[in-house]
Design an enzyme around this catalytic site. Structure first.
Site, PDB file in Angstrom:
ATOM      1  N   CYS A   2       0.824  -1.214   0.070  1.00 32.30           N
ATOM      2  CA  CYS A   2       0.032  -0.157  -0.041  1.00 32.30           C
ATOM      3  C   CYS A   2       1.028   1.169   0.090  1.00 32.30           C
ATOM      4  O   CYS A   2       1.898   1.245   0.336  1.00 32.30           O
ATOM      5  CB  CYS A   2      -0.825  -0.033   1.072  1.00 32.30           C
ATOM      6  SG  CYS A   2      -2.093  -1.414   1.458  1.00 32.30           S
ATOM      7  N   ARG A  26       1.271   1.603  -6.007  1.00 30.92           N
ATOM      8  CA  ARG A  26       1.473   0.747  -4.837  1.00 30.92           C
ATOM      9  C   ARG A  26       0.241   0.135  -4.458  1.00 30.92           C
ATOM     10  O   ARG A  26      -0.080  -0.833  -3.837  1.00 30.92           O
ATOM     11  CB  ARG A  26       1.997   1.622  -3.903  1.00 30.92           C
ATOM     12  CG  ARG A  26       3.537   1.972  -4.092  1.00 30.92           C
ATOM     13  CD  ARG A  26       4.153   2.374  -2.624  1.00 30.92           C
ATOM     14  NE  ARG A  26       4.303   1.551  -1.504  1.00 30.92           N
ATOM     15  CZ  ARG A  26       5.609   0.965  -1.191  1.00 30.92           C
ATOM     16  NH1 ARG A  26       6.423   1.259  -1.988  1.00 30.92           N
ATOM     17  NH2 ARG A  26       5.390   0.207  -0.169  1.00 30.92           N
ATOM     18  N   TRP A  72      -3.985  -1.673  -1.624  1.00 28.02           N
ATOM     19  CA  TRP A  72      -4.058  -3.109  -2.250  1.00 28.02           C
ATOM     20  C   TRP A  72      -4.466  -4.090  -1.278  1.00 28.02           C
ATOM     21  O   TRP A  72      -3.759  -4.211  -0.286  1.00 28.02           O
ATOM     22  CB  TRP A  72      -2.575  -3.315  -2.825  1.00 28.02           C
ATOM     23  CG  TRP A  72      -2.592  -4.637  -3.863  1.00 28.02           C
ATOM     24  CD1 TRP A  72      -2.653  -4.213  -4.998  1.00 28.02           C
ATOM     25  CD2 TRP A  72      -2.473  -5.988  -3.650  1.00 28.02           C
ATOM     26  NE1 TRP A  72      -2.923  -5.913  -5.799  1.00 28.02           N
ATOM     27  CE2 TRP A  72      -2.483  -6.619  -4.570  1.00 28.02           C
ATOM     28  CE3 TRP A  72      -2.272  -6.373  -2.340  1.00 28.02           C
ATOM     29  CZ2 TRP A  72      -2.221  -7.985  -4.934  1.00 28.02           C
ATOM     30  CZ3 TRP A  72      -2.076  -7.960  -2.412  1.00 28.02           C
ATOM     31  CH2 TRP A  72      -2.127  -8.553  -3.684  1.00 28.02           C
ATOM     32  N   ASN A  98       0.913  -0.077   5.943  1.00 28.91           N
ATOM     33  CA  ASN A  98       1.605  -0.945   4.870  1.00 28.91           C
ATOM     34  C   ASN A  98       2.010  -2.124   5.561  1.00 28.91           C
ATOM     35  O   ASN A  98       3.020  -2.059   6.300  1.00 28.91           O
ATOM     36  CB  ASN A  98       2.446  -0.224   4.069  1.00 28.91           C
ATOM     37  CG  ASN A  98       3.027  -1.174   3.069  1.00 28.91           C
ATOM     38  OD1 ASN A  98       2.462  -1.984   2.396  1.00 28.91           O
ATOM     39  ND2 ASN A  98       4.352  -1.132   2.575  1.00 28.91           N
ATOM     40  N   GLY A  99       1.617  -3.335   5.200  1.00 31.16           N
ATOM     41  CA  GLY A  99       2.351  -4.699   5.816  1.00 31.16           C
ATOM     42  C   GLY A  99       1.138  -5.572   6.092  1.00 31.16           C
ATOM     43  O   GLY A  99       0.160  -5.487   5.636  1.00 31.16           O
ATOM     44  N   GLU A 479       8.953 -14.850 -18.956  1.00 31.55           N
ATOM     45  CA  GLU A 479       8.640 -13.275 -18.731  1.00 31.55           C
ATOM     46  C   GLU A 479       7.871 -12.954 -19.887  1.00 31.55           C
ATOM     47  O   GLU A 479       6.952 -12.034 -19.598  1.00 31.55           O
ATOM     48  CB  GLU A 479       9.948 -12.600 -19.102  1.00 31.55           C
ATOM     49  CG  GLU A 479      10.009 -11.322 -18.873  1.00 31.55           C
ATOM     50  CD  GLU A 479       9.516 -10.782 -17.643  1.00 31.55           C
ATOM     51  OE1 GLU A 479       9.228  -9.532 -17.327  1.00 31.55           O
ATOM     52  OE2 GLU A 479       9.426 -11.668 -16.397  1.00 31.55           O
ATOM     53  N   LYS A 483       4.253 -11.081 -19.045  1.00 28.00           N
ATOM     54  CA  LYS A 483       3.813  -9.864 -19.262  1.00 28.00           C
ATOM     55  C   LYS A 483       2.489  -9.675 -20.069  1.00 28.00           C
ATOM     56  O   LYS A 483       1.730  -8.887 -19.850  1.00 28.00           O
ATOM     57  CB  LYS A 483       5.023  -9.127 -20.375  1.00 28.00           C
ATOM     58  CG  LYS A 483       6.251  -8.991 -19.931  1.00 28.00           C
ATOM     59  CD  LYS A 483       6.439  -7.454 -19.199  1.00 28.00           C
ATOM     60  CE  LYS A 483       6.333  -7.500 -17.704  1.00 28.00           C
ATOM     61  NZ  LYS A 483       7.081  -8.420 -17.182  1.00 28.00           N
ATOM     62  N   GLU A 486      -0.073 -10.096 -17.249  1.00 29.09           N
ATOM     63  CA  GLU A 486      -0.249  -8.986 -16.371  1.00 29.09           C
ATOM     64  C   GLU A 486      -1.088  -7.956 -16.884  1.00 29.09           C
ATOM     65  O   GLU A 486      -1.933  -7.374 -16.432  1.00 29.09           O
ATOM     66  CB  GLU A 486       1.069  -8.717 -16.175  1.00 29.09           C
ATOM     67  CG  GLU A 486       1.961  -9.141 -15.113  1.00 29.09           C
ATOM     68  CD  GLU A 486       3.395  -8.705 -14.827  1.00 29.09           C
ATOM     69  OE1 GLU A 486       3.739  -8.566 -13.609  1.00 29.09           O
ATOM     70  OE2 GLU A 486       4.078  -8.233 -16.093  1.00 29.09           O
ATOM     71  N   HIS A 502       4.771 -33.974 -22.692  1.00 28.92           N
ATOM     72  CA  HIS A 502       4.248 -34.563 -21.602  1.00 28.92           C
ATOM     73  C   HIS A 502       2.994 -33.915 -20.809  1.00 28.92           C
ATOM     74  O   HIS A 502       3.149 -33.742 -19.493  1.00 28.92           O
ATOM     75  CB  HIS A 502       5.611 -34.388 -20.315  1.00 28.92           C
ATOM     76  CG  HIS A 502       6.877 -34.856 -21.027  1.00 28.92           C
ATOM     77  ND1 HIS A 502       6.871 -36.621 -21.082  1.00 28.92           N
ATOM     78  CD2 HIS A 502       7.894 -34.710 -21.719  1.00 28.92           C
ATOM     79  CE1 HIS A 502       7.982 -36.884 -21.745  1.00 28.92           C
ATOM     80  NE2 HIS A 502       8.576 -35.908 -21.923  1.00 28.92           N
ATOM     81  N   LYS A 601       3.163  -2.626  -7.584  1.00 28.75           N
ATOM     82  CA  LYS A 601       4.542  -2.648  -8.206  1.00 28.75           C
ATOM     83  C   LYS A 601       5.563  -3.304  -7.131  1.00 28.75           C
ATOM     84  O   LYS A 601       6.350  -4.024  -7.543  1.00 28.75           O
ATOM     85  CB  LYS A 601       4.824  -1.106  -8.225  1.00 28.75           C
ATOM     86  CG  LYS A 601       6.273  -0.695  -8.843  1.00 28.75           C
ATOM     87  CD  LYS A 601       6.560  -1.406 -10.283  1.00 28.75           C
ATOM     88  CE  LYS A 601       7.818  -1.146 -10.897  1.00 28.75           C
ATOM     89  NZ  LYS A 601       7.957  -1.591 -12.232  1.00 28.75           N
TER      90      LYS A 601
END
Length: 606
Positions: A2, A26, A72, A98-99, A479, A483, A486, A502, A601
């Site tokens: 947050c 954030r 968040w 935040n936490g 990656e 992307k 996301e 497989h 982020k």
């Protein structure tokens, strides 16, 4: 995960709103502001983005002092009730946090038995009630009694109606910065918020608590003793650059990658040689390394996995790549012969910090690859190497990831030379390939932009997209898949190409998009064999390769061509079209590109 800001000085609300807008990357599920006015705490909260809160703050009275939060969600759904700030039973305290408070359920049950009524589902509300319960006139005394009861992590901003011009703070394993400026005094979970007002700030240490007034910062350490912290210079990476001519930060940061890689390389290359100040190993001590671990989360893990391949190739040292979130729960044998390289853009990633601390407990040497100075990981690592990507604002990383890869190549080259694995000729060839990356990335970005814009039109409605690769192409595929999912929310899977048969090949249907990354030298023709397998099941294949292999790939479908590079550095080039494809696909789908849903982020909680 947050964003927190506190301000005391003149007119608080405009400073708080501006800070929240800078912190919105954030957290953006909800936002709120509390101020002290007329002997009480007044609070406004709104579900959704800061823009909704901005329209509501006219309801607040004028005040010189306030705290604000953009959320968040970790505990409780993202709505106005669960939004911060949270107010204590009688309204004397307001808290932003935040936490994660890991024992909040136990604390909540105890407080409910004592008559405290809870209005939210959050872990944070217990803090407000505990502060009130332990308050007898001194806020710092109440904090001394309350903080030891909290298990977990926190960065706290606290208002008390009886001290209307003070903001109280506390920190444990979460980032928080404080500063007194000509405009007033601030606390913030991100120093970039402060760069408009000052060039220096106090980066608070875990265990610190205290208060800010309009003219001073008062800090106590975890043992309750008054301490002085040195002000740190805010670095270039703290500066929150504007988008300029670009419609989104993500596109801007894709185009900034040549500069990010160039600046990172310049910092560690002198007279045609890789050079690191205070490198922890020399030719003698490096022979004592039995195994090397590379640890990260998300994109940083993909950089770590790329590093595993590159380090083993260039140094002959056995390497393992590990998710930071798993590392301490199934820890490998660690000792002084097993250095750990930890990768984090922010240096505040909770799981990576936990992995770092475990490694230190086991006497393993810790080396961190970071993009932000003054962070928690810098203060706790044995040595640090910094990428020079600058401030990255979009949630989906692009330029920070590319800078991490370039620094990993340089570390592997340096260690390869120390071990004697690399001769002078091979060292020079690979180093030249690293040094040429900025120009090749710039070339690839400019040439491929229009092609990826067109390709996005044909995959935007796909139900599933597969990315396949072998060797270093595989983490690049991971990656690329990350992307796309996301920012466009398309279900995207990365599969090691040789593993398709497989299980995953059962999901290939007619016209299923399969993007094959095949720039890796020795595995190129093996990957083409796997391409034939998916074509026979009706897949639509798109090959990402370099110009030297364009002809072979053209027989299988569409081809995306990147500049020729040494196989070691190929991942840095093949990811460029994949970033652009993700961006343009999300753009066509109308997604919130810079702030994808449910993501933040800097992941500062487990």
């Amino acid at each position: 995960m947050c964003g927190i800001i506190g301000y005391t000085g003149t007119n608080a609300v405009p400073y708080l709103i501006k800070g929240l807008e800078m912190l919105e990357y954030r957290g953006y599920d909800s936002a709120g502001i509390a101020v002290t006015a007329k002997g009480a705490i007044q609070c406004v909260k709104r579900e959704g983005r800061v823009s909704r809160l901005r329209k509501a703050v006219d309801a607040l009275p004028f005040s010189s002092t306030g705290i604000a939060h953009t959320r968040w969600a970790t505990h409780g759904k993202p709505d106005e009730t669960n939004a911060h700030p949270h107010i204590s039973k009688s309204g004397i305290f307001a808290v932003v946090h935040n936490g994660i408070i890991e024992n909040f359920s136990v604390l909540r049950t105890q407080l409910e038995k004592e008559g405290y009524a809870f209005t939210s589902q959050t872990d944070t509300e217990v803090i407000a009630h505990l502060l009130e319960k332990n308050y007898s006139g001194s806020v710092t005394d109440a904090m001394r009694e309350t903080l030891p009861l909290l298990e977990g992590s926190y960065a706290l901003g606290i208002l008390c109606s009886e001290y209307p011009e003070n903001i109280y703070f506390a920190v444990r394993s979460s980032p928080l910065t404080a500063s007194v400026t000509p405009d007033g005094a601030f606390i913030s979970s991100d120093p970039s918020v402060l760069t408009s007002y000052t060039k220096k700030a106090y980066r608070l240490k875990s265990g610190d608590f205290g208060r800010i007034t309009k003219t001073a910062v008062e800090i106590f350490s975890a043992d309750g003793k008054r301490v002085k912290r040195d002000e740190a210079e805010l670095s270039e990476s703290d500066i929150n650059a504007e988008k300029g001519e670009f419609p989104h930060y993500m596109l801007k940061e894709i185009y900034e990658q040549p500069e990010a890689v160039l600046n990172t390389c310049r910092a560690y290359i002198r007279s045609g040689e890789v050079f690191f100040n205070s490198f922890p190993f020399d030719k003698k001590s490096i022979k004592k390394i039995s195994r090397l671990y590379l640890v990260g989360c998300g994109s940083a893990y993909h950089a770590a996995l790329t590093g595993k391949y590159v380090f083993e190739l260039l140094t002959d040292i056995p390497c393992e790549a590990a998710f930071a979130s798993e590392f301490r729960y199934s820890p490998p044998p660690l000792d002084s012969s097993t250095p750990v390289i930890l990768i984090s853009q922010s240096g505040e990633t909770a799981d990576t910090i936990a992995a770092l601390r475990l490694a230190k407990e086991k006497s393993a040497h810790t080396l961190s690859v970071l993009n932000v100075r003054g962070c928690t990981m810098e203060s706790e690592s044995d040595c640090c190497f910094f990428t020079l990507a600058g401030k990255e604002t979009a949630v989906a990383t692009t330029k920070a990831y590319s800078a991490q890869l370039s620094l990993i190549y340089l570390l592997a080259l340096h260690m390869g030379k120390l071990t004697g694995k690399l001769n002078g000729s091979e060292y020079g060839i690979i180093l030249e390939s690293v040094m040429s990356l900025p120009d090749r990335i710039r070339s690839a970005t400019g040439v491929l932009d229009a092609q990826m814009r067109n390709l996005a039109k044909s995959i935007k409605d796909a139900g599933n997209v597969f990315f396949i690769g072998r060797g270093t192409d595989y983490p690049a595929a991971m990656e690329a898949a990350l992307k796309l999912k996301e920012v466009s929310y398309i279900k995207s899977d990365a599969v090691a190409a040789g593993e398709l048969k497989h299980g995953s090949i059962s999901l290939i249907e007619k016209d299923t998009p399969v993007i094959a990354l095949c720039c890796g030298g020795k595995t190129f023709f093996k990957t083409l064999s796997n391409v034939r397998e998916v074509i026979s099941r009706g897949a639509r294949v798109i090959c990402v390769t370099d110009s030297s292999h364009k002809k072979e790939c053209s027989a299988f479908g569409e081809v995306i061509t990147v500049p020729v590079s040494h196989p070691v550095t190929a991942p840095s080039l093949e990811i460029i079209p994949m970033q652009l494809l993700s961006y343009y696909t999300a753009l066509l789908k109308g997604c919130d590109i810079d702030k994808p849903r449910n993501l933040a982020k800097s992941v500062t909680v487990e």
